[in-house]
Enzyme design. Structure first.
Site: not given
Length: 709
Positions: A360, A397-398
């Site tokens: 990820d 995004e995280e």
């Protein structure tokens, strides 16, 4: 912030609704003038291109797994959390790879509010306050402490000296079990283990019951899961609905809400939280007394002889957060379309990572770069897609899908009128077995493509073959969740979307264990699963970019909605009628058949040389825009950023309904306050969904004005 009157807001909404259609009308005229003279030759090109481009793309697969492996190793050499110095190197790497492939490149910088840890401590104390022992907040899997310490982004600063209560996974049912045992969590530190759904939801449930703090235990492998706990949706908390385009140091260059604004404060939990190692959680757990653990709660625990609490020992937890406006950078590679450059096929993957990010997100990043490499070879061979393809590398995004959300918000009108579909890959490979989630009009295309891609694990089989075998049939999830970059495109902009990946769960998610070493030895040693995702993803883009008639199937959509109506009956009072939705779905079936038949006729006329340029363009735009009709312009009740009536994530993180979101929200609220008004609210949402479905049918048929003579 200058208040906006309801009248002005309504006018702005009207402009936003009308603008895409005005742009379409203008584009029809320009397109016809510029391209009608060459349409005969372009038709022949499209017919040949649709087949040859697929074959050419697949012919570039040999040795692609080696280049994917090489890029993945380079991307995961060091940490690169968004908003930190390490993030710049991965942005430069991706940009250089896109340029090397021969794509047109550009980037966009935003300055959102990010959250980092400043100080934290944890210790055990006797009931009189005297120290028993300090506890470690480090990650055993990161012994050299190279990475950012485990923390929860947007957890507020706070401190607690209080008894501990163990609440299993922190789900609603777990707190209800504690209540049946006579245990209340108010004024306590709640300890849970990961696996109870979105961590922000776990913290919110504890806060609602008066807890002072939440600690979430990691797994037995020594990893500690970092993550965000932001509430209320994605994007920069200070610029909800518009892009955070201002500079980090500038003042007045972009509208930002104040941190004290109610709209901003609702985005953050009211109590602090922290992820902790399993060994740290075990030290706390073994000191907890009270009622014994329910047998089903002992699974996955190192210490199983403890009680649920509270106390008798005290947990002393402190956390100091640093919130700051920081710069992030989205990176893009683009191939302009030959015939329809103003129609966009968008592929996206995020680039930031909590740790090294082999799974990820860089299993997806390396795969996206392989697609760029292949497209570059194809461009040099003379291929150019009919429509424009945009490859996107998102940042932050995280923290809550910030990079993609800011870009969607900034370009919303353009995307409303020009974006055909968004194809997302986050964790391309995290285990065995193909998984996909999509809006239903993409189902048939997904199935067709998986029949053309070799399975990476079973020789002589296709991805489709093993997918059907593993799930007992085709199983395509829907996107009623906000956990990756498709959320801005689908839930806010109404753009058909796809998400796909290999493997169901990865134990090292957001931990130091998410490394190239794990991928090379356990995750995908030969990188054949990466290769399969690259082929499916790339073929999806090519078909959407090159097919003369967009391969959207709204018959599948109508059938899926029928299934939803049958399932919804089990949740409703028998006095509530679903007949309006059922009738609208029947109308959608007819409209979908009409559009399908029209497409078949146009393709046949195209072969015979009939000049159908405008009708093809018009049909494609109807297919493209139909999904937008599921948007509620003013947004869902109480959650205005989310606009999709069918697939926005439910307000209740544990809702049993993953469709008809506005109805699901009304049902959840009715449980808290039953009465006639709640039933009226549910019926109102049924009518809103009904009208949305009817709008989709009208768009597919190309209805201009409705009325009678």
């Amino acid at each position: 912030m200058i208040p906006i009157s309801p009248r002005k807001l309504s006018m702005n909404h009207s402009r936003r609704v009308l603008l895409p259609f005005s742009l379409l009308l203008i584009s029809f005229l320009v397109y016809t003038v510029l391209h009608s003279h060459s349409f005969t030759s372009s038709k022949l090109y499209s017919l040949a291109s649709a087949t040859s481009s697929v074959s050419l793309f697949l012919s570039l697969s040999p040795s692609a797994n080696a280049s994917i492996s090489h890029d993945l190793r380079s991307l995961t050499l060091r940490p690169h959390l968004a908003g930190t110095p390490g993030a710049a190197s991965t942005a430069s790497f991706v940009l250089s790879r896109l340029r090397r492939a021969g794509l047109e490149t550009f980037s966009r910088r935003y300055s959102p509010l990010l959250s980092f840890p400043s100080h934290s401590s944890l210790s055990l104390h006797h009931a009189n306050g005297s120290l028993i022992t300090p506890l470690s907040l480090s990650e055993p899997a990161d012994p050299n402490q190279i990475l950012v310490p485990p923390y929860h982004a947007y957890s507020p600063s706070g401190e607690a000296l209080a008894p501990a209560v163990y609440a299993n996974l922190g789900r609603e049912e777990d707190f209800e079990t504690l209540e049946r045992l006579g245990v209340r969590v108010n004024d306590c530190v709640v300890l849970v283990r990961k696996g109870g759904g979105y961590r922000g939801g776990v913290v919110a449930r504890a806060a609602e019951r008066g807890a002072k703090a939440v600690l979430i235990s990691g797994g037995p492998d020594g990893g500690v899961e970092r993550g965000t706990v932001i509430l209320g949706g994605p994007g920069d908390p200070l610029t909800p609905g518009w892009g955070a385009i201002g500079s980090v140091t500038g003042s007045g260059d972009v509208e930002r809400l104040e941190l004290a604004a109610e709209e901003v404060r609702r985005r953050f939990p009211t109590i602090p939280s922290m992820p902790v190692a399993a060994v740290t959680a075990a030290e706390i757990l073994r000191t907890i007394g009270g009622a014994p653990l329910p047998p089903e709660w002992k699974e996955g625990l190192v210490e199983t002889g403890a009680g649920v609490g509270p106390g008798p020992t005290l947990v002393n937890f402190t956390y100091t957060e640093e919130r700051k406006v920081a710069e992030i950078q989205d990176v893009f590679g683009m191939i302009r379309g030959r015939e329809e450059p103003d129609r966009y096929i968008v592929l996206g993957n995020h680039r930031d990572a909590w740790t090294y990010g082999a799974v990820d997100p860089h299993s997806g990043t390396a795969t996206l770069l392989d697609i760029a490499r292949r497209f570059g070879v194809m461009l040099r061979s003379g291929w150019r897609p009919r429509r424009t393809i945009i490859l996107c590398s998102w940042d932050a995004e995280e923290f809550g899908m910030i990079g993609s959300t800011e870009w969607v918000e900034e370009n919303l009108d353009n995307l409303h009128s020009k974006a055909v579909a968004y194809l997302n890959v986050d964790c391309a490979v995290q285990g065995v077995g193909f998984n996909a989630a999509a809006t239903p009009q993409l189902d048939k295309l997904l199935i067709d493509i998986t029949k053309k891609v070799n399975d990476p694990d079973v020789e002589g089989k296709t991805v489709y073959d093993t997918w059907v075998s593993a799930t007992g049939g085709i199983s395509i999830e829907r996107l009623a969740r906000a956990d990756s970059d498709f959320t801005g495109f689908l839930h806010h902009a109404g753009i058909p979307s796809l998400d796909m990946y290999y493997g169901n769960e990865f134990a090292g998610y957001h931990t130091a264990l998410d490394s190239f070493g794990w991928m090379e030895t356990k995750g995908d040693p030969l990188f054949h699963r990466h290769l399969a995702i690259a082929e499916i993803w790339g073929l999806f883009a090519i078909r959407l970019a090159d097919d003369l008639i967009l391969p959207f199937d709204y018959q599948s959509y109508a059938s899926q909605l029928e299934d939803y109506v049958h399932a919804l009956r089990d949740f409703l009072d028998e006095k509530l009628s679903l007949e309006p939705i059922h009738a609208a779905i029947m109308d959608l079936h007819n409209a979908a058949n009409y559009a399908f038949t029209e497409g078949q006729k146009l393709e046949l006329q195209q072969i015979l040389g009939d000049d159908a340029i405008l009708r093809i363009r018009t049909l494609n735009d109807r297919l493209m825009l139909a999904e937008r009709s599921f948007l509620q312009e003013e947004g869902l009740d109480g959650r205005h950023w989310f606009k999709h009536l069918l697939y926005s994530p439910p307000e209740d993180y544990e809702s049993k309904l993953s469709f008809f979101t506005s109805i699901a929200d009304a049902l959840s609220r009715s449980k808290r306050s039953k009465g006639r008004e709640e039933q009226f609210a549910i019926q109102r949402q049924i009518w809103l969904v009904t009208r949305a479905i009817r709008r989709v049918g009208q768009v597919l048929r190309g209805d201009v004005l409705l009325g009678t003579e």
